[in-house]
Design a protein around this motif. Structure first.
Motif, PDB file in Angstrom:
ATOM      1  N   GLY A 168      36.122  29.974  17.572  1.00  0.00           N
ATOM      2  CA  GLY A 168      36.434  31.329  17.622  1.00  0.00           C
ATOM      3  C   GLY A 168      36.374  31.523  19.326  1.00  0.00           C
ATOM      4  O   GLY A 168      37.346  32.690  19.716  1.00  0.00           O
ATOM      5  N   ASN A 169      35.557  30.893  19.770  1.00  0.00           N
ATOM      6  CA  ASN A 169      35.530  31.247  21.413  1.00  0.00           C
ATOM      7  C   ASN A 169      35.389  29.929  22.151  1.00  0.00           C
ATOM      8  O   ASN A 169      35.199  28.670  21.748  1.00  0.00           O
ATOM      9  N   PRO A 170      35.757  29.718  23.577  1.00  0.00           N
ATOM     10  CA  PRO A 170      35.864  28.501  24.298  1.00  0.00           C
ATOM     11  C   PRO A 170      34.373  28.142  24.882  1.00  0.00           C
ATOM     12  O   PRO A 170      34.195  26.954  25.000  1.00  0.00           O
ATOM     13  N   PHE A 171      33.655  29.080  24.566  1.00  0.00           N
ATOM     14  CA  PHE A 171      32.250  28.802  25.163  1.00  0.00           C
ATOM     15  C   PHE A 171      31.133  29.330  24.410  1.00  0.00           C
ATOM     16  O   PHE A 171      31.294  30.499  24.067  1.00  0.00           O
ATOM     17  N   TYR A 172      29.874  28.636  24.216  1.00  0.00           N
ATOM     18  CA  TYR A 172      28.736  29.092  23.580  1.00  0.00           C
ATOM     19  C   TYR A 172      27.507  28.874  24.317  1.00  0.00           C
ATOM     20  O   TYR A 172      27.551  27.983  25.156  1.00  0.00           O
ATOM     21  N   ASP A 173      26.458  29.817  23.882  1.00  0.00           N
ATOM     22  CA  ASP A 173      25.193  29.330  24.514  1.00  0.00           C
ATOM     23  C   ASP A 173      24.713  27.927  23.999  1.00  0.00           C
ATOM     24  O   ASP A 173      24.314  27.293  24.961  1.00  0.00           O
ATOM     25  N   LEU A 174      24.981  27.728  22.821  1.00  0.00           N
ATOM     26  CA  LEU A 174      24.220  26.756  22.116  1.00  0.00           C
ATOM     27  C   LEU A 174      25.417  26.067  21.105  1.00  0.00           C
ATOM     28  O   LEU A 174      26.045  26.817  20.138  1.00  0.00           O
ATOM     29  N   ILE A 175      25.630  24.755  21.194  1.00  0.00           N
ATOM     30  CA  ILE A 175      26.566  23.953  20.277  1.00  0.00           C
ATOM     31  C   ILE A 175      25.507  23.153  19.552  1.00  0.00           C
ATOM     32  O   ILE A 175      24.664  22.328  20.107  1.00  0.00           O
ATOM     33  N   ILE A 176      25.545  22.936  18.229  1.00  0.00           N
ATOM     34  CA  ILE A 176      24.712  22.123  17.504  1.00  0.00           C
ATOM     35  C   ILE A 176      25.860  21.107  16.838  1.00  0.00           C
ATOM     36  O   ILE A 176      26.663  21.833  16.000  1.00  0.00           O
ATOM     37  N   VAL A 177      25.708  20.144  16.573  1.00  0.00           N
ATOM     38  CA  VAL A 177      26.467  18.986  16.211  1.00  0.00           C
ATOM     39  C   VAL A 177      25.853  18.388  14.935  1.00  0.00           C
ATOM     40  O   VAL A 177      24.726  17.605  15.216  1.00  0.00           O
ATOM     41  N   GLY A 178      26.202  18.804  13.803  1.00  0.00           N
ATOM     42  CA  GLY A 178      25.592  18.117  12.579  1.00  0.00           C
ATOM     43  C   GLY A 178      24.982  19.434  11.821  1.00  0.00           C
ATOM     44  O   GLY A 178      24.564  20.164  12.504  1.00  0.00           O
ATOM     45  N   GLY A 179      25.363  19.466  10.544  1.00  0.00           N
ATOM     46  CA  GLY A 179      24.802  20.386   9.607  1.00  0.00           C
ATOM     47  C   GLY A 179      23.970  20.265   8.701  1.00  0.00           C
ATOM     48  O   GLY A 179      23.965  20.804   7.545  1.00  0.00           O
ATOM     49  N   GLY A 180      22.926  19.122   8.954  1.00  0.00           N
ATOM     50  CA  GLY A 180      22.051  18.778   8.032  1.00  0.00           C
ATOM     51  C   GLY A 180      20.743  19.739   8.000  1.00  0.00           C
ATOM     52  O   GLY A 180      21.023  20.789   8.776  1.00  0.00           O
ATOM     53  N   PRO A 181      19.628  19.431   7.408  1.00  0.00           N
ATOM     54  CA  PRO A 181      18.506  20.180   7.727  1.00  0.00           C
ATOM     55  C   PRO A 181      18.239  20.668   8.941  1.00  0.00           C
ATOM     56  O   PRO A 181      17.626  21.737   9.350  1.00  0.00           O
ATOM     57  N   ALA A 182      18.129  19.566   9.824  1.00  0.00           N
ATOM     58  CA  ALA A 182      17.807  19.765  11.224  1.00  0.00           C
ATOM     59  C   ALA A 182      18.723  20.653  11.768  1.00  0.00           C
ATOM     60  O   ALA A 182      18.420  21.591  12.682  1.00  0.00           O
ATOM     61  N   GLY A 183      20.006  20.462  11.751  1.00  0.00           N
ATOM     62  CA  GLY A 183      21.050  21.361  12.301  1.00  0.00           C
ATOM     63  C   GLY A 183      20.960  22.580  11.971  1.00  0.00           C
ATOM     64  O   GLY A 183      21.045  23.668  12.749  1.00  0.00           O
ATOM     65  N   LEU A 184      21.024  22.903  10.730  1.00  0.00           N
ATOM     66  CA  LEU A 184      20.756  24.177  10.195  1.00  0.00           C
ATOM     67  C   LEU A 184      19.672  25.008  10.589  1.00  0.00           C
ATOM     68  O   LEU A 184      19.742  26.350  11.015  1.00  0.00           O
ATOM     69  N   ALA A 185      18.488  24.374  10.499  1.00  0.00           N
ATOM     70  CA  ALA A 185      17.257  25.067  11.270  1.00  0.00           C
ATOM     71  C   ALA A 185      17.469  25.440  12.533  1.00  0.00           C
ATOM     72  O   ALA A 185      17.145  26.475  12.859  1.00  0.00           O
ATOM     73  N   ALA A 186      18.176  24.504  13.487  1.00  0.00           N
ATOM     74  CA  ALA A 186      18.291  24.852  14.996  1.00  0.00           C
ATOM     75  C   ALA A 186      19.239  26.015  14.912  1.00  0.00           C
ATOM     76  O   ALA A 186      19.008  26.961  15.884  1.00  0.00           O
ATOM     77  N   ALA A 187      20.466  26.040  14.097  1.00  0.00           N
ATOM     78  CA  ALA A 187      21.223  27.283  13.905  1.00  0.00           C
ATOM     79  C   ALA A 187      20.645  28.440  13.732  1.00  0.00           C
ATOM     80  O   ALA A 187      20.791  29.458  14.367  1.00  0.00           O
ATOM     81  N   VAL A 188      19.927  28.486  12.622  1.00  0.00           N
ATOM     82  CA  VAL A 188      19.112  29.677  12.214  1.00  0.00           C
ATOM     83  C   VAL A 188      18.122  30.124  13.302  1.00  0.00           C
ATOM     84  O   VAL A 188      18.252  31.401  13.971  1.00  0.00           O
ATOM     85  N   TYR A 189      17.248  29.320  14.331  1.00  0.00           N
ATOM     86  CA  TYR A 189      16.440  29.735  15.014  1.00  0.00           C
ATOM     87  C   TYR A 189      17.302  30.054  16.139  1.00  0.00           C
ATOM     88  O   TYR A 189      16.779  30.908  16.964  1.00  0.00           O
ATOM     89  N   GLY A 190      18.112  29.174  16.679  1.00  0.00           N
ATOM     90  CA  GLY A 190      18.766  29.537  18.096  1.00  0.00           C
ATOM     91  C   GLY A 190      19.610  30.916  17.843  1.00  0.00           C
ATOM     92  O   GLY A 190      19.242  31.813  18.779  1.00  0.00           O
ATOM     93  N   ALA A 191      20.285  31.507  16.683  1.00  0.00           N
ATOM     94  CA  ALA A 191      21.122  32.522  16.629  1.00  0.00           C
ATOM     95  C   ALA A 191      20.075  33.696  16.374  1.00  0.00           C
ATOM     96  O   ALA A 191      20.178  34.687  16.920  1.00  0.00           O
ATOM     97  N   SER A 192      18.686  33.400  15.729  1.00  0.00           N
ATOM     98  CA  SER A 192      18.013  34.564  15.539  1.00  0.00           C
ATOM     99  C   SER A 192      17.232  35.029  16.923  1.00  0.00           C
ATOM    100  O   SER A 192      16.649  35.937  16.976  1.00  0.00           O
ATOM    101  N   GLU A 193      17.281  34.012  17.820  1.00  0.00           N
ATOM    102  CA  GLU A 193      16.655  34.325  19.014  1.00  0.00           C
ATOM    103  C   GLU A 193      17.589  34.812  20.181  1.00  0.00           C
ATOM    104  O   GLU A 193      17.435  34.495  21.134  1.00  0.00           O
ATOM    105  N   GLY A 194      19.021  35.023  19.518  1.00  0.00           N
ATOM    106  CA  GLY A 194      20.014  35.735  20.555  1.00  0.00           C
ATOM    107  C   GLY A 194      20.878  34.740  21.342  1.00  0.00           C
ATOM    108  O   GLY A 194      21.651  35.223  22.313  1.00  0.00           O
ATOM    109  N   LEU A 195      21.035  33.407  20.666  1.00  0.00           N
ATOM    110  CA  LEU A 195      21.820  32.429  21.436  1.00  0.00           C
ATOM    111  C   LEU A 195      22.977  32.684  20.650  1.00  0.00           C
ATOM    112  O   LEU A 195      23.071  32.567  19.480  1.00  0.00           O
ATOM    113  N   ASP A 196      24.197  32.578  21.393  1.00  0.00           N
ATOM    114  CA  ASP A 196      25.550  32.548  20.905  1.00  0.00           C
ATOM    115  C   ASP A 196      25.640  31.140  20.297  1.00  0.00           C
ATOM    116  O   ASP A 196      25.941  30.268  21.073  1.00  0.00           O
ATOM    117  N   THR A 197      25.738  30.866  19.196  1.00  0.00           N
ATOM    118  CA  THR A 197      25.386  29.467  18.465  1.00  0.00           C
ATOM    119  C   THR A 197      26.804  29.392  17.620  1.00  0.00           C
ATOM    120  O   THR A 197      27.326  30.123  16.927  1.00  0.00           O
TER     121      THR A 197
END
Length: 554
Positions: A224-253
């Motif tokens: 949806g955007n050209p730029f993000y604070d954090l990009i996560i490549v991969g959606g397994g348990p590790a990637g999903l956990a990083a996404a949850v914690y990144g976004a919950s702490e204010g990072l555009d993920t």
């Protein structure tokens, strides 16, 4: 649920408008009224209704029509909808024909024209017919239907994609389902073009790609955007956990997953040693919960979408996507996971997706009802699959190269397997050849102790022999070990020397790669613990390193 259909057919436009008006007035809130000016037109419309998997409650048809009488229409219509109630509209002169039709076509009722007033001469009769129909009505499956051949790799890929993305679907085998054969005919589809995917809105796709299916069902494949604070490549348990914690702490993920959220863990039929779930949970259930949680915090999830390259232009990191687009970020987490390792023996590659499967236990288990299933592997994934298949298969035979399961499988799984009567474990055994014409028909099993081989009939072989990273596309950018796993933290150092090209005054963080601001977590990381809980832990704590990195560069 879509409203059941009431179809009325009459070649007289004025009469047709009048009956449709009266039907709409009385039943429009509960039924969809379709009208047709001829039997041929009505049959064409019914085929489209069938392709949408919608139901027809009542046929109300004029008897005296040119080309095709009402009775002739009903004889053909009942092939599509045998349980639909049927009533004839007749003139006085057609009464004898209507009475004969009650016996030959099993007409439920005939009504004399005119039917005015409908409150007295139409609705009471139809109410009785519709109430009778409603009493035995079972709503059809509402969702995507996949028509194909069990032994078609393309059909397997579509089923696996839908299952892993938590999309309900109905599978219809063209070889065994008469309904599938009729639907293919209605869709004017050649069997060689299968699989055919039917959507609830009537759209059908032949041999669609995963991207085409994803776009049709509303999965997001474009950023949806050209730029993000954090990009996560991969959606397994590790990637999903990083996404949850990144976004919950204010990072555009944004999280980018090439197949389906959940990764390899998402294909697991049962995870019983994950903290907080004493009775266990399936990998798909874990993935569903994590995706819901991530989206609640505003994570953008692109799937299926593949990252094909990385470039660095300080202070930004860029990822190139398979569709040719590019997005950038401040920090990047590689949670690529691993893929099932391929078994390299004669014949297996030919039958992959046609009797030979890597993972995919939940996708294919029901198709193996009452059959013998062979599983190659002796670790937890193989054990979980064996327990799952045991619910459906006549017998599950595990082929294990070692002398027991104890070296690679958790004890709780070993105990479950030993207490399951239709699971057999054959140690010192391996598959050395696969045989068949268009699909798997037999495998050759070798005994490592005696050297003897045995050919057995087999239509389903599932392989769980470990995992390998798919990191070739990182060549020249990210440092990896000789097996392709990503090096991070202290594993990057050569003695006291930091990684080549490292320009910062500090050492790489624990989960940081040779490029500052690019991190790796989960199974793809060198010397990681291959457990779901470990991947979740690494994904969670990695966000703290991302914050530390950003505090220095922003």
């Amino acid at each position: 649920m879509a409203k059941p259909v009431i179809m009325t057919v009459d070649d007289d436009p004025e009469v047709l408008r009048a009956i449709a008006r009266d039907l709409q007035k009385e039943y429009g809130d509960r039924f969809r009224v379709l009208r047709a000016e001829s039997g041929a037109t009505a049959l064409e419309a019914l085929e489209q209704v069938k392709l949408r998997n919608q139901t027809v409650a009542l046929f109300l048809v004029d008897q005296r029509m040119p080309q095709m009488s009402g009775v002739e229409f009903l004889e053909q219509a009942l092939e599509l909808y045998p349980d639909t109630k049927r009533a004839l509209l007749t003139a006085y002169a057609d009464t004898d024909a209507a009475i004969r039709a009650i016996n030959t076509t099993k007409i439920d009722y005939y009504l004399m024209k005119p039917w005015d007033p409908p409150e007295e001469r139409l609705y009471p009769v139809l109410n009785d017919l519709l109430d009778d129909w409603q009493a035995s009505f079972h709503p059809p499956f509402e969702g995507i239907r996949v028509i194909g051949n069990r032994w078609s790799p393309q059909s397997h890929d579509i089923k696996d994609f839908l299952a892993r993305n938590q999309v309900p679907y109905e599978w219809l085998d063209i070889e065994s389902s008469s309904e599938a054969q009729k639907l293919v005919e209605y869709a004017d589809c050649d069997r060689l073009q299968l699989p055919l995917v039917l959507f609830p809105d009537g759209v059908s796709l032949l041999q669609p790609t995963n991207i085409q299916v994803a776009e049709k069902i509303g999965l997001q494949t474009q950023a949806g955007n050209p730029f993000y604070d954090l990009i996560i490549v991969g959606g397994g348990p590790a990637g999903l956990a990083a996404a949850v914690y990144g976004a919950s702490e204010g990072l555009d993920t944004v999280m980018i997953e090439r197949e389906a959220p959940g990764g390899q863990a998402g294909t697991s039929s049962r995870i019983e040693n994950y903290l907080g779930f004493p009775v266990g949970l399936s990998g798909s259930d874990l993935a569903r919960r994590a995706v819901t949680q991530a989206r609640r915090f505003g994570v953008e999830i692109l799937t299926p979408q593949e990252v094909t390259g990385i470039r660095v232009e300080d202070p930004y990191r860029f990822v190139q996507l398979a569709d040719g687009s590019e997005i950038s970020c401040h920090a990047l987490i590689l949670a690529l996971g691993v893929s099932w390792r391929r078994l390299n023996v004669p014949g297996l590659e030919k039958f992959t997706g046609a009797g030979v499967y890597y993972g995919a236990a939940q996708t294919e288990a029901i198709s193996c009802q009452g059959e013998d299933v062979y599983i190659v592997g002796g670790a937890n994934s193989a054990g979980q699959a064996a327990m799952y298949f045991a619910k459906y298969a006549r017998q599950v035979i595990m082929l294990v190269r070692g002398d027991s399961l104890t070296k690679s499988m958790s004890q709780y799984l070993i105990d479950q397997i030993e207490s399951t009567p239709n699971i057999q474990v054959k140690v010192h055994s391996s598959v050395v050849e696969a045989k068949g014409e268009n699909s798997l028909e037999a495998i050759v099993i070798a005994d490592a102790i005696t050297g003897e081989t045995q050919t057995v009939k087999a239509t389903s072989l599932f392989i769980f022999i470990g995992a390998t990273p798919r990191t070739e596309w990182l060549d020249g950018v990210i440092e990896r070990d000789d097996r392709g796993f990503i090096l991070t933290g202290q594993d990057l150092k050569h003695g006291d020397r930091r990684p080549q090209g490292w320009k910062l005054e500090r050492d790489p963080f624990l989960l940081e790669t040779n490029i500052p601001g690019i991190f790796a977590v989960g199974d793809v990381r060198h010397n990681s613990v291959k457990r779901v809980a470990s991947g979740v832990g690494e994904g969670s704590i990695c966000v703290q390193f991302v914050h530390q990195y950003l505090s220095k560069v922003l």
